[in-house]
Design a protein around this motif. Structure first.
Motif, short mmCIF file in Angstrom:
data_model
loop_
_atom_site.label_atom_id
_atom_site.label_comp_id
_atom_site.label_asym_id
_atom_site.label_seq_id
_atom_site.Cartn_x
_atom_site.Cartn_y
_atom_site.Cartn_z
N GLY A 135 45.09 25.62 -3.58
CA GLY A 135 45.10 25.44 -5.08
C GLY A 135 44.64 26.34 -5.97
O GLY A 135 44.31 27.52 -5.37
N GLY A 136 44.24 26.12 -7.04
CA GLY A 136 43.39 27.16 -8.10
C GLY A 136 41.89 26.90 -7.89
O GLY A 136 41.63 25.98 -7.18
N ASP A 137 41.49 27.84 -8.81
CA ASP A 137 39.90 27.52 -9.08
C ASP A 137 39.40 26.18 -9.45
O ASP A 137 38.53 25.59 -8.83
CB ASP A 137 39.47 28.58 -10.20
CG ASP A 137 39.62 30.16 -9.54
OD1 ASP A 137 39.14 30.31 -8.56
OD2 ASP A 137 40.17 30.87 -10.49
N PHE A 149 26.12 20.99 1.98
CA PHE A 149 26.33 22.54 2.05
C PHE A 149 26.82 22.99 3.44
O PHE A 149 27.23 24.13 3.39
CB PHE A 149 25.12 23.26 1.59
CG PHE A 149 24.69 22.75 0.29
CD1 PHE A 149 25.53 22.89 -0.94
CD2 PHE A 149 23.22 22.34 -0.03
CE1 PHE A 149 24.99 22.37 -2.22
CE2 PHE A 149 22.84 22.02 -1.14
CZ PHE A 149 23.51 22.14 -2.21
N HIS A 150 26.47 22.19 4.50
CA HIS A 150 27.02 22.85 5.87
C HIS A 150 28.43 22.19 6.20
O HIS A 150 28.75 22.55 7.57
CB HIS A 150 25.82 22.46 6.85
CG HIS A 150 24.50 22.88 6.76
ND1 HIS A 150 24.32 24.40 6.82
CD2 HIS A 150 23.39 22.82 6.02
CE1 HIS A 150 23.12 24.87 6.58
NE2 HIS A 150 22.76 23.72 6.26
N ILE A 151 29.03 21.77 5.32
CA ILE A 151 30.55 21.50 5.53
C ILE A 151 31.17 22.42 5.25
O ILE A 151 31.43 22.75 3.85
CB ILE A 151 30.93 20.05 4.90
CG1 ILE A 151 30.35 18.84 5.75
CG2 ILE A 151 32.55 19.85 5.23
CD1 ILE A 151 30.47 17.55 5.29
N PRO A 152 32.01 23.30 5.78
CA PRO A 152 32.42 24.57 5.37
C PRO A 152 33.65 24.30 4.69
O PRO A 152 34.47 23.17 5.03
CB PRO A 152 32.55 25.53 6.68
CG PRO A 152 32.85 24.37 7.77
CD PRO A 152 31.82 23.39 7.50
N ILE A 153 34.17 25.12 3.71
CA ILE A 153 35.56 25.14 2.87
C ILE A 153 36.20 26.35 3.31
O ILE A 153 35.76 27.48 3.15
CB ILE A 153 35.08 24.90 1.51
CG1 ILE A 153 34.37 23.74 0.94
CG2 ILE A 153 36.39 24.95 0.68
CD1 ILE A 153 34.03 23.70 -0.24
N ALA A 154 37.50 25.96 3.67
CA ALA A 154 38.31 27.18 3.77
C ALA A 154 39.15 27.09 2.34
O ALA A 154 39.45 26.17 1.89
CB ALA A 154 39.22 27.05 4.80
N TYR A 155 39.89 28.34 2.07
CA TYR A 155 40.32 28.68 0.75
C TYR A 155 41.70 29.19 0.97
O TYR A 155 41.60 30.58 1.40
CB TYR A 155 39.46 28.90 -0.23
CG TYR A 155 40.14 28.89 -1.64
CD1 TYR A 155 40.87 27.95 -2.23
CD2 TYR A 155 39.76 30.04 -2.42
CE1 TYR A 155 41.32 28.00 -3.51
CE2 TYR A 155 40.26 30.18 -3.71
CZ TYR A 155 41.24 29.14 -4.33
OH TYR A 155 41.71 29.49 -5.50
N ALA A 178 38.94 34.17 -5.24
CA ALA A 178 39.52 34.68 -4.23
C ALA A 178 39.07 36.13 -4.49
O ALA A 178 39.06 37.05 -3.52
CB ALA A 178 40.98 34.54 -4.39
N ARG A 179 39.31 36.73 -5.85
CA ARG A 179 39.08 38.03 -6.11
C ARG A 179 37.52 38.39 -5.86
O ARG A 179 37.13 39.13 -5.40
CB ARG A 179 39.22 38.21 -7.52
CG ARG A 179 40.66 38.36 -8.03
CD ARG A 179 40.82 38.75 -9.41
NE ARG A 179 42.20 39.14 -9.83
CZ ARG A 179 43.14 38.21 -10.17
NH1 ARG A 179 42.54 36.78 -10.52
NH2 ARG A 179 44.30 38.45 -10.73
N GLY A 180 36.73 37.33 -6.15
CA GLY A 180 35.09 37.48 -6.00
C GLY A 180 34.88 37.64 -4.49
O GLY A 180 33.89 38.31 -4.37
N ARG A 233 45.32 37.21 -2.10
CA ARG A 233 45.80 36.05 -3.17
C ARG A 233 47.23 35.77 -2.56
O ARG A 233 48.11 35.08 -3.12
CB ARG A 233 45.86 36.45 -4.23
CG ARG A 233 44.53 36.81 -5.03
CD ARG A 233 44.38 36.81 -6.35
NE ARG A 233 45.18 38.02 -7.12
CZ ARG A 233 44.35 39.47 -6.91
NH1 ARG A 233 43.35 39.61 -6.18
NH2 ARG A 233 45.50 40.22 -7.31
N ASP A 234 47.58 36.42 -1.35
CA ASP A 234 48.90 35.90 -0.89
C ASP A 234 48.75 34.85 0.10
O ASP A 234 47.92 35.13 1.09
CB ASP A 234 49.75 37.15 -0.09
CG ASP A 234 50.84 37.00 0.52
OD1 ASP A 234 50.78 36.44 1.78
OD2 ASP A 234 51.84 37.45 0.45
#
Length: 318
Positions: A78-80, A94-100, A110-112, A117-118
């Motif tokens: 999704g987006g921001d 905080f220790h449950i990881p998020i992939a994006y 994503a830029r940060g 972004r592909d």
């Protein structure tokens, strides 16, 4: 360790363009015979509900204590705004990881973090990773309404928040997003809003010292360089740093303002006498008059603000 992917998919992101990206990702996972479960969002805030349910039934902190099990990895397509919902739904986990996998119109996070972004390249990157990494996110406490939350990008009051409010209801946003030009949508709306936004009194408290502004125009606290779909508001900001960057821009004559915007697009605005930069691990801002507010592009009510900012470290599969 093998992964079982749990994908929260916002097919409505980027005015519906995210649906195509999601289909590409799911097709690639099927071809690679990678185990996954997908959950599509149907309404604003649905990602929060899905995340909270997964917290109860599925998600575990890293590292997984069950040596022989597949690790349940939460993946956001999704987006921001979708990422913002999930980070806040996880709250202090905080220790449950998020992939994006970025599929939005702005994709500033994503830029940060220098993530492609592909969607297919972001997926390949995700599958190559063997463990999560810590990144800092903004934590804020709004004292007037006792509102607490997190932001992966930035939080602002004034012109940037007014632009967000206008852009989110603008027909031009859908038009620009159709051609994958989300940044132009932000700039187009900004030009429309510039003449209407008035200056406002603002107090900034940093390292025990207070600085007052009689005619603030923009007040943005950021966690990395970008806002507004790729505009580098603080070029040297670093998402790995504990420090928070705050930029305050004063209200100036329209011609000078357009000149400053030109400097902003060239990343030369930080030397302007009308741009004030603060950097600290703890920052407070107070606006006694009602202003628009935004957190990661999500609207906050127009109101007075008294916000305390810090950062917290959380795990991302990036």
């Amino acid at each position: 360790m093998q992964l079982e992917l749990h994908l929260i998919i916002n097919r409505h992101a980027a005015s519906g363009n995210a649906a195509k990206s999601a289909d590409l990702v799911l097709s690639a996972l099927d071809n690679k015979q990678i185990s996954y479960k997908d959950y599509s969002t149907d309404y604003p805030g649905h990602a929060i509900d899905i995340t909270r349910e997964l917290l109860k039934t599925t998600l575990t902190p890293w590292p997984d204590k069950k040596a022989n099990s597949r690790f349940p990895l939460l993946v956001i397509l999704g987006g921001d705004g979708t990422l913002h919902e999930v980070v806040n739904a996880l709250d202090q986990h905080f220790h449950i990881p998020i992939a994006y996998i970025p599929c939005g119109s702005g994709n500033d996070f994503a830029r940060g973090v220098s993530l492609s972004r592909d969607p297919l390249m972001a997926l390949e990157h995700l599958l190559e990773i063997t463990e999560p990494q810590p990144y800092h996110v903004l934590h804020y406490l709004e004292n007037i309404q006792e509102e607490e939350g997190y932001a992966t990008n930035n939080i602002g009051i004034g012109i940037d928040a007014a632009i967000v409010a206008r852009s989110n209801v603008s027909a031009s946003k859908q038009t620009f997003n159709k051609f994958k030009l989300g940044s132009l949508s932000y700039l187009y709306t900004a030009i429309q809003v510039l003449t209407k936004q008035k200056g406002f009194p603002l107090m900034v408290e940093v390292n025990g010292k207070s600085v007052g502004f009689d005619n603030a125009f923009l007040c943005t606290t950021t966690n990395h360089p970008y806002f507004g779909g790729g505009i580098a508001i603080v070029p040297e900001a670093d998402v790995k740093s504990k420090a928070i960057d705050l930029v305050v821009v004063e209200r100036i004559h329209l011609l000078k303002l357009f000149r400053l915007i030109g400097q902003l697009l060239k990343r030369k605005h930080m030397s302007s006498p009308y741009v004030h930069h603060f950097k600290s691990q703890n920052i407070r801002i107070v606006s006694t008059t009602s202003q628009f507010g935004q957190a990661d592009g999500e609207e906050l009510d127009s109101r007075p603000f008294d916000i305390q900012f810090t950062t917290v470290e959380r795990l991302f599969w990036l």
